[in-house]
Scaffold this motif. Structure first.
Motif, PDB file in Angstrom:
ATOM      1  N   ALA A   1       1.590  -8.165  -1.342  1.00 21.61           N
ATOM      2  CA  ALA A   1       0.892  -7.445  -0.268  1.00 21.61           C
ATOM      3  C   ALA A   1       1.784  -6.381   0.355  1.00 21.61           C
ATOM      4  O   ALA A   1       1.330  -5.270   0.658  1.00 21.61           O
ATOM      5  CB  ALA A   1       0.423  -8.443   0.794  1.00 21.61           C
ATOM      6  N   GLU A   2       3.042  -6.711   0.538  1.00 20.25           N
ATOM      7  CA  GLU A   2       3.968  -5.723   1.104  1.00 20.25           C
ATOM      8  C   GLU A   2       4.165  -4.552   0.153  1.00 20.25           C
ATOM      9  O   GLU A   2       4.229  -3.393   0.584  1.00 20.25           O
ATOM     10  CB  GLU A   2       5.299  -6.402   1.423  1.00 20.25           C
ATOM     11  CG  GLU A   2       5.207  -7.372   2.592  1.00 20.25           C
ATOM     12  CD  GLU A   2       6.495  -8.138   2.835  1.00 20.25           C
ATOM     13  OE1 GLU A   2       7.378  -8.115   1.943  1.00 20.25           O
ATOM     14  OE2 GLU A   2       6.621  -8.757   3.918  1.00 20.25           O
ATOM     15  N   LYS A   3       4.242  -4.849  -1.139  1.00 24.02           N
ATOM     16  CA  LYS A   3       4.392  -3.780  -2.124  1.00 24.02           C
ATOM     17  C   LYS A   3       3.138  -2.913  -2.189  1.00 24.02           C
ATOM     18  O   LYS A   3       3.224  -1.681  -2.294  1.00 24.02           O
ATOM     19  CB  LYS A   3       4.668  -4.395  -3.497  1.00 24.02           C
ATOM     20  CG  LYS A   3       4.806  -3.385  -4.620  1.00 24.02           C
ATOM     21  CD  LYS A   3       5.046  -4.077  -5.960  1.00 24.02           C
ATOM     22  CE  LYS A   3       5.104  -3.065  -7.099  1.00 24.02           C
ATOM     23  NZ  LYS A   3       5.297  -3.740  -8.413  1.00 24.02           N
ATOM     24  N   ALA A   4       1.962  -3.566  -2.119  1.00 21.68           N
ATOM     25  CA  ALA A   4       0.696  -2.834  -2.208  1.00 21.68           C
ATOM     26  C   ALA A   4       0.257  -2.262  -0.864  1.00 21.68           C
ATOM     27  O   ALA A   4      -0.757  -1.568  -0.782  1.00 21.68           O
ATOM     28  CB  ALA A   4      -0.397  -3.764  -2.749  1.00 21.68           C
ATOM     29  N   LYS A   5       1.014  -2.585   0.204  1.00 32.42           N
ATOM     30  CA  LYS A   5       0.718  -2.101   1.549  1.00 32.42           C
ATOM     31  C   LYS A   5      -0.698  -2.489   1.978  1.00 32.42           C
ATOM     32  O   LYS A   5      -1.514  -1.651   2.371  1.00 32.42           O
ATOM     33  CB  LYS A   5       0.907  -0.583   1.630  1.00 32.42           C
ATOM     34  CG  LYS A   5       2.343  -0.144   1.361  1.00 32.42           C
ATOM     35  CD  LYS A   5       2.527   1.350   1.466  1.00 32.42           C
ATOM     36  CE  LYS A   5       3.980   1.735   1.191  1.00 32.42           C
ATOM     37  NZ  LYS A   5       4.206   3.202   1.270  1.00 32.42           N
ATOM     38  N   THR A   6      -0.969  -3.794   1.874  1.00 30.27           N
ATOM     39  CA  THR A   6      -2.266  -4.318   2.290  1.00 30.27           C
ATOM     40  C   THR A   6      -2.054  -5.561   3.135  1.00 30.27           C
ATOM     41  O   THR A   6      -1.041  -6.263   3.001  1.00 30.27           O
ATOM     42  CB  THR A   6      -3.138  -4.672   1.069  1.00 30.27           C
ATOM     43  OG1 THR A   6      -4.401  -5.174   1.533  1.00 30.27           O
ATOM     44  CG2 THR A   6      -2.487  -5.730   0.199  1.00 30.27           C
TER      45      THR A   6
END
Length: 252
Positions: A30-35
């Motif tokens: 989620a942090e990598k995908a910014k969600t």
């Protein structure tokens, strides 16, 4: 195109630590995908009622809220919502999906969703998600990272499938009679020329190359049917099968 992060956790699905690992991977993705949208996906709502191991791992209060369609807050600030294969359709865009009690049918369903942020798969029992992991060269918890491997080793078969992929309507797969006829011809030519049966991995190959899971499954069924023929199929009714095969063989 953004690469989707996929993780498979081949541990006891009933163990608290397994669910904790799933949340940890979901957080990193989620942090990598910014969600901030995380979806817990199971087969049916009964898998999150008060008597299940999954509801115990989540906590009775959160499990009850999720089952009512509410969201639960995750420690890092994201929201967790609960969906089943019947309720999740078009609202997964950008979300990280935790596919719990995953097996082939569920993972094919997940592969049919568009633009997800990432996937964490926890199989019901070890081995049930291995094919999916191989399909995408997914990160496997506890294993060394592997380089992407070809799903089909025969370059002639690959070129034929690439050619088929380029001319059919991928959104409808083999549901259109003309596209099914094309697939039938391509596969029968390969079978007549003595190539090994690719049906064990052809569905995964097709999904990896943009086919819908349903279309890929139809292609697998067709391949199994053709390679189960007792004799090599006749090519006399096809248009220029020798020329087509020569192009696949030479790559021209």
């Amino acid at each position: 195109m953004t690469q989707i992060t996929r993780v498979m956790i081949p541990l006891d699905s009933q163990a608290d630590e397994t669910f904790s690992y799933a949340l940890s991977y979901a957080k990193a993705i989620a942090e990598k995908a910014k969600t901030n949208d995380v979806i817990l996906l199971t087969h049916t709502k009964s898998q999150l009622d008060g008597s299940t191991g999954l509801s115990r791992m989540i906590g009775p209060g959160a499990a009850k809220a999720l089952n009512k369609g509410q969201t639960a807050s995750l420690p890092w600030g994201a929201s967790l919502r609960y969906e089943t294969m019947k309720t999740l359709r078009y609202s997964a865009r950008g979300a990280v999906i935790i596919a719990y009690y995953a097996e082939e049918k569920m993972l094919d369903f997940v592969d049919g969703l568009h633009d997800v942020g990432g996937v964490v798969a926890v199989p019901w029992v070890p081995g049930e998600a291995d094919g999916w992991a191989a399909r995408w060269t997914a990160m496997v918890h506890g294993a060394k990272a592997a380089a992407p491997a070809p799903l089909i080793d025969d370059p002639v078969v690959v070129r034929a499938l690439e050619g088929l992929t380029s001319i059919i309507n991928l959104s409808t797969g083999l549901s259109h009679p003309r596209d099914k006829e094309r697939a039938n011809e391509y596969l029968r030519i390969l079978r007549a020329k003595g190539h090994a049966d690719p049906s064990s991995t052809i569905k995964s190959w097709a999904i990896r190359h943009g086919w819908s899971p349903r279309g890929a499954a139809d292609l697998e069924t067709l391949a199994r049917k053709i390679w189960s023929l007792k004799t090599k199929p006749s090519l006399s009714a096809f248009h220029e099968p020798a020329a087509r095969y020569a192009r696949w063989k030479t790559g021209s």
